[in-house]
Scaffold this active site. Structure first.
Site, short mmCIF file in Angstrom:
data_model
loop_
_atom_site.label_atom_id
_atom_site.label_comp_id
_atom_site.label_asym_id
_atom_site.label_seq_id
_atom_site.Cartn_x
_atom_site.Cartn_y
_atom_site.Cartn_z
N LYS A 51 -5.01 -2.08 -12.40
CA LYS A 51 -4.74 -1.89 -13.77
C LYS A 51 -3.25 -2.64 -14.06
O LYS A 51 -2.45 -2.11 -14.65
CB LYS A 51 -4.57 -0.58 -14.35
CG LYS A 51 -6.01 0.24 -14.28
CD LYS A 51 -5.83 1.78 -14.58
CE LYS A 51 -7.21 2.35 -14.43
NZ LYS A 51 -7.32 2.96 -13.07
N ASP B 144 1.56 -6.00 -17.12
CA ASP B 144 3.05 -6.57 -17.63
C ASP B 144 2.74 -7.96 -18.22
O ASP B 144 1.75 -8.71 -18.24
CB ASP B 144 3.77 -6.46 -16.43
CG ASP B 144 5.42 -6.16 -16.99
OD1 ASP B 144 5.63 -6.85 -18.05
OD2 ASP B 144 5.97 -5.46 -16.14
#
Ligand code: 5BU
Length: 257
Positions: A92, A95
């Protein structure tokens, strides 16, 4: 519209991992992805060996291991080759592009070196995908986008989900599909994988919501069921995995007929 088989969808895909996953599912007659979310490497390997004949994909959370060494991922790779399944690290990423490149390739886990598939949130925009693609595409890897989630109150709905679909369409050589609760695209090249699966509808104490294999694959037209506690907390995980694989694959056959 007639439902295409997994094999029928292979020619629509450009990504080799997507082609391979579709091929494995029909060959092994399983659309089960198993996630043993355990904290000891020996337990991860023990459970993987038990269920290996019944899965198309092993999903890991490599950062929950307390005793990680690169030999674990080497062993997983060997098992994957031997038993014909793919490895999906449920990282997951979320950024900016430059940071996810480092997180994907470097650090302790070096995910890009062993995981066929990983996934990313779309909250930070397409830069996340571009960063992961720069590392993953030359290594023939693939990405899933989190278009929807299984947990109560999550924000991945409505226009967020639609934007995830658009981002996958814009990067479809590397994005092979979605984590979603139902089919969100009719394009046969996109795979849909659904977590939150048990034999009975229910919840856990922290907002996880469970559907059944049939409701996920037949009613919601997803492609892969992701099962964790439903298997690894069972008395006989191998027997349970075999049963989930049968339930999931039968629901797919029902969809085809
Ligand atoms: P469970 O034990 O079957 O509830 O495990 C579900 C797994 O799927 C677990 O590893 C989660 O991190 C993962 N998951 C999820 O449950 N829901 C989501 O929306 C996403 C991942 Br994305």
């Amino acid at each position: 519209m007639k439902s295409l088989s997994y094999t029928d969808r292979i020619p629509y895909c450009s990504n080799p991992v997507a082609k391979n996953l579709l091929k494995i599912m029909d060959e092994k007659k399983t659309n089960l992805c198993f996630n043993p979310d355990v904290t000891k490497s020996s337990e991860l390997l023990r459970l993987t060996k038990l269920v290996a004949p019944y899965i198309c994909t092993l999903k890991t959370h490599i950062d929950v291991l307390e005793d990680f060494t690169p030999s674990v991922t080497n062993e997983l790779k060997k098992l994957a080759k031997e038993h014909n399944f793919l490895i999906f690290e449920d990282r997951k990423f979320a950024d900016i592009g430059n940071t996810v490149k480092l997180q994907y390739e470097k650090g302790v886990y070096q995910i890009a070196n062993w995981a066929d598939i990983t996934n990313a949130h779309v909250v930070a925009g397409p830069g996340t995908i571009k960063g992961l693609e720069a590392i993953g595409k030359p290594k023939q890897r693939a990405l899933l986008l989190l278009a929807e989630m299984s947990s109560e109150g999550n924000l991945a709905t409505g226009s967020y989900t639609k934007n995830a679909l658009k981002m996958a369409e814009d990067h479809s050589d590397f994005c092979i599909g979605f984590i979603a609760m139902k089919k969100i695209s009719d394009d046969p090249k996109f795979l849909h994988l659904t977590p939150g699966v048990k034999k009975e509808i229910g919840t856990d104490k922290l907002g996880q919501k469970y559907k059944t294999p049939r409701s996920v694959i037949f009613e919601n037209q997803s492609d892969v069921i992701i099962v964790g506690r439903g298997i690894y907390q069972a008395e006989d995980p191998a027997k349970e995995a075999k049963e989930f694989a049968k339930l999931g694959f039968n629901a797919y056959l029902e969809r085809l007929s």
